[in-house]
Design an enzyme around this catalytic site. Structure first.
Site, PDB file in Angstrom:
ATOM      1  N   VAL A   1       0.834  -1.212   0.000  1.00 52.15           N
ATOM      2  CA  VAL A   1       0.000   0.000   0.000  1.00 52.15           C
ATOM      3  C   VAL A   1       0.870   1.264   0.000  1.00 52.15           C
ATOM      4  O   VAL A   1       0.545   2.252  -0.671  1.00 52.15           O
ATOM      5  CB  VAL A   1      -0.975  -0.015   1.199  1.00 52.15           C
ATOM      6  CG1 VAL A   1      -1.812   1.254   1.219  1.00 52.15           C
ATOM      7  CG2 VAL A   1      -1.874  -1.249   1.151  1.00 52.15           C
TER       8      VAL A   1
ATOM      9  N   ALA B   1       9.729   5.269   6.795  1.00 56.47           N
ATOM     10  CA  ALA B   1      10.421   4.385   7.745  1.00 56.47           C
ATOM     11  C   ALA B   1       9.978   2.961   7.454  1.00 56.47           C
ATOM     12  O   ALA B   1       8.774   2.685   7.360  1.00 56.47           O
ATOM     13  CB  ALA B   1      10.069   4.774   9.177  1.00 56.47           C
TER      14      ALA B   1
ATOM     15  N   ILE C   1     -13.169   1.413  -1.701  1.00 56.16           N
ATOM     16  CA  ILE C   1     -14.563   1.895  -1.703  1.00 56.16           C
ATOM     17  C   ILE C   1     -14.682   3.040  -0.692  1.00 56.16           C
ATOM     18  O   ILE C   1     -14.338   2.856   0.472  1.00 56.16           O
ATOM     19  CB  ILE C   1     -15.553   0.773  -1.299  1.00 56.16           C
ATOM     20  CG1 ILE C   1     -15.370  -0.480  -2.160  1.00 56.16           C
ATOM     21  CG2 ILE C   1     -16.977   1.271  -1.351  1.00 56.16           C
ATOM     22  CD1 ILE C   1     -16.240  -1.662  -1.724  1.00 56.16           C
TER      23      ILE C   1
ATOM     24  N   GLY D   1      -1.429 -10.723  -2.547  1.00 53.64           N
ATOM     25  CA  GLY D   1      -1.314  -9.597  -1.617  1.00 53.64           C
ATOM     26  C   GLY D   1      -2.636  -9.167  -1.003  1.00 53.64           C
ATOM     27  O   GLY D   1      -2.734  -8.088  -0.429  1.00 53.64           O
TER      28      GLY D   1
ATOM     29  N   GLU E   1      -4.243 -11.126   4.800  1.00 55.91           N
ATOM     30  CA  GLU E   1      -3.449 -10.512   5.863  1.00 55.91           C
ATOM     31  C   GLU E   1      -2.167 -11.312   6.067  1.00 55.91           C
ATOM     32  O   GLU E   1      -2.088 -12.496   5.694  1.00 55.91           O
ATOM     33  CB  GLU E   1      -4.243 -10.535   7.179  1.00 55.91           C
ATOM     34  CG  GLU E   1      -5.496  -9.700   7.143  1.00 55.91           C
ATOM     35  CD  GLU E   1      -5.222  -8.251   6.801  1.00 55.91           C
ATOM     36  OE1 GLU E   1      -4.457  -7.593   7.511  1.00 55.91           O
ATOM     37  OE2 GLU E   1      -5.749  -7.772   5.781  1.00 55.91           O
TER      38      GLU E   1
ATOM     39  N   LYS F   1     -13.487  -4.342  10.655  1.00 50.45           N
ATOM     40  CA  LYS F   1     -14.114  -3.384   9.738  1.00 50.45           C
ATOM     41  C   LYS F   1     -15.562  -3.114  10.133  1.00 50.45           C
ATOM     42  O   LYS F   1     -16.032  -1.970  10.067  1.00 50.45           O
ATOM     43  CB  LYS F   1     -14.028  -3.913   8.304  1.00 50.45           C
ATOM     44  CG  LYS F   1     -12.585  -4.017   7.808  1.00 50.45           C
ATOM     45  CD  LYS F   1     -12.496  -4.832   6.537  1.00 50.45           C
ATOM     46  CE  LYS F   1     -11.067  -4.986   6.050  1.00 50.45           C
ATOM     47  NZ  LYS F   1     -10.916  -6.041   5.033  1.00 50.45           N
TER      48      LYS F   1
HETATM   49  N1  HSE Z   1      -7.148  -9.088   4.128  1.00 55.92           N
HETATM   50  C1  HSE Z   1      -8.080  -8.097   3.713  1.00 55.92           C
HETATM   51  C2  HSE Z   1      -9.079  -8.754   2.778  1.00 55.92           C
HETATM   52  C3  HSE Z   1      -7.340  -6.982   3.015  1.00 55.92           C
HETATM   53  O1  HSE Z   1      -8.881  -9.914   2.388  1.00 55.92           O
HETATM   54  O2  HSE Z   1     -10.087  -8.155   2.480  1.00 55.92           O
HETATM   55  C4  HSE Z   1      -7.923  -5.632   3.147  1.00 55.92           C
HETATM   56  O3  HSE Z   1      -8.253  -5.241   4.443  1.00 55.92           O
END
Ligand code: HSE
Length: 440
Positions: free
Chosen positions: A14, A43, A136, A187, A190, A205
């Site tokens: 990111v 960093a 989003i 990617g 997590e 979330k």
């Molecule tokens: N691991 C999260 C997902 C990535 O699979 O949606 C974004 O938060």
């Protein structure tokens, strides 16, 4: 006016996406923000590691603490994830009067109340659009676009890895582990993929969405959390026969008695738009009393989609840097002294419909016994399928859909059904939501 100077904590997927988007769209971003935005320092854990982006002009070292204390930095963008040391670094940045942009859902879900209070005291902004559903702009939509509504419920596919796994299991019949490995390689997953498959990432979330939707404090510890680990291809297929898709949903719903906060696999009618959100894509369905249902769809992870949200937050921060802190959009959408203390309901008090699958002895009267147990508890049956016995088997799969009932009542019924001699093993239960305008 001099450019706004940004320091990045983390220069991985990111971080590099953010550098790339800021560079590529520099002119348009400056025209929107009113000032140029430049990343001047980063960093990282291993400064010697090659980066997947051009880092020319950015001073890269391993000293995160020095970055948050650097007087030349105006805004700190935190992209290291996890709560430790992210919490400490973000609080240190706030203490030094720096604005913060973060993509860190765990940090906000677990320590957001503390972080926002510190930010409020110091008069700085903490923006976190990238923490929920990647690219989003759902925070912006809920916090600002829907500000005239009483939000009734929110239901979202907010973990792309789980959605990717469920989609591949249904469409390609692939094995769980194989699909998960692909999500990691791309990617999306997590660093610790159990956060994805056990529903913890989605619960982080949902905690954030619910606070912004209802104006309640962040309460991650009260979210009922169930992942996709126990789902079988058999249940996904039976759900399909009955006209439903299985999705891993985060649901926040306001009721007369309190707020439901839950993350679990859910059957939803296949005709709903959200049922057709496949692969790693995310979608959030929001029901407002004035607007009705609104659906937000897009990439929930990945370098540039997440950078899209980070950069939008940077533009927001730059635009409002000179605004009186009292006139900025509140972190949790509602004024900090106006948060409500609606109770979060225990799962036993949550009302939902159910998909039930059990293995029963293939003889007359068994279905009647199961129906009696449900009927005695006021649980109405919506649909039934009984399958042929498999070769050499004495038991058959019996699948039932029920109408809505309190989870506590269903728990009692399932205990009674599992105690019946003709029923083998435990009953599989998957909750079912119609997600219609009535809020159910
Ligand atoms: N691991 C999260 C997902 C990535 O699979 O949606 C974004 O938060």
């Amino acid at each position: 006016m001099r450019p706004v100077r940004v320091g990045l904590l983390g220069l991985g997927t990111v971080g590099c996406g953010t550098v790339t988007v800021l560079r590529r769209n520099a002119d348009e971003i400056a025209r929107r923000a009113g000032r140029a935005i430049e990343v001047v320092r980063a960093a990282v854990r291993d400064p010697a590691r090659p980066r997947p982006c051009v880092t020319e002009g950015i001073s890269v070292d391993g000293d995160a603490r020095a970055l948050v204390e650097d007087p030349a930095i105006d805004v700190v963008v935190e992209l290291i994830g996890g709560t430790d040391p992210a919490r400490e670094l973000v609080l240190a940045a706030i203490e030094r009067g720096k604005h913060v942009v973060t993509a860190n859902k765990a940090l906000i879900a677990l320590h957001g109340n503390e972080v926002f209070e510190a930010a409020q005291r110091r008069g700085v902004m903490v923006a976190f659009e990238a923490a929920v559903a990647g690219g989003i702009p759902i925070i912006k939509a809920l916090r600002e676009g829907l500000a005239g509504n009483r939000i009734l419920w929110v239901a979202g596919i907010i973990n792309g890895t789980s959605n990717f796994i469920l989609t591949e299991m249904r469409d390609a019949g692939r094995e769980f582990a194989d699909v998960l490995a692909e999500a990691q390689a791309r990617g999306y997953a997590e660093a610790d993929p159990t956060f994805d498959v056990e529903g913890i990432d989605a619960a982080h979330k949902l905690t954030i969405l619910a606070s912004i939707a209802f104006g309640i404090p962040l309460q991650f510890e009260r979210v009922y959390t169930e992942g996709i680990g126990r789902l079988t291809a058999e249940d996904v297929a039976y759900a399909g026969e009955l006209g439903y898709r299985v999705k891993h949903l985060g649901i926040a719903r306001r009721t007369e008695e309190g707020v439901e906060l839950r993350v679990h696999p859910t059957l939803i009618p296949e005709r709903r738009l959200i049922a057709n959100v496949d692969g790693v894509m995310n979608a959030v369905l929001v029901m407002g009393d004035a607007v009705g249902p609104t659906l937000y769809y897009g990439a929930g992870a990945g370098a540039e989609p997440t950078a899209s949200a980070v950069v939008a937050d940077l533009v927001d921060v730059v635009r409002t840097m000179t605004a009186d802190p009292g006139n900025r959009v509140p972190h949790l959408a509602f004024q900090p002294d106006a948060l409500a203390d609606h109770p979060v309901l225990p799962m036993e008090a949550v009302e939902t419909a159910y998909y039930l699958r059990m293995e029963v002895e293939d003889r007359p009267g068994v279905l009647a016994e199961v129906a009696r147990i449900l009927g005695e508890r006021g649980i109405s049956i919506e649909a039934v399928i009984q399958k042929e016995p498999r070769a050499g088997e004495t038991h058959v799969p019996l699948i039932l859909l029920t109408h809505r009932v309190r989870e506590g009542r269903m728990n009692e019924a399932l205990a009674a059904i599992e105690a019946l001699p003709p029923v083998r093993g435990s009953v599989t239960r998957i909750r079912l939501e119609t997600l219609d305008a009535g809020g159910q």
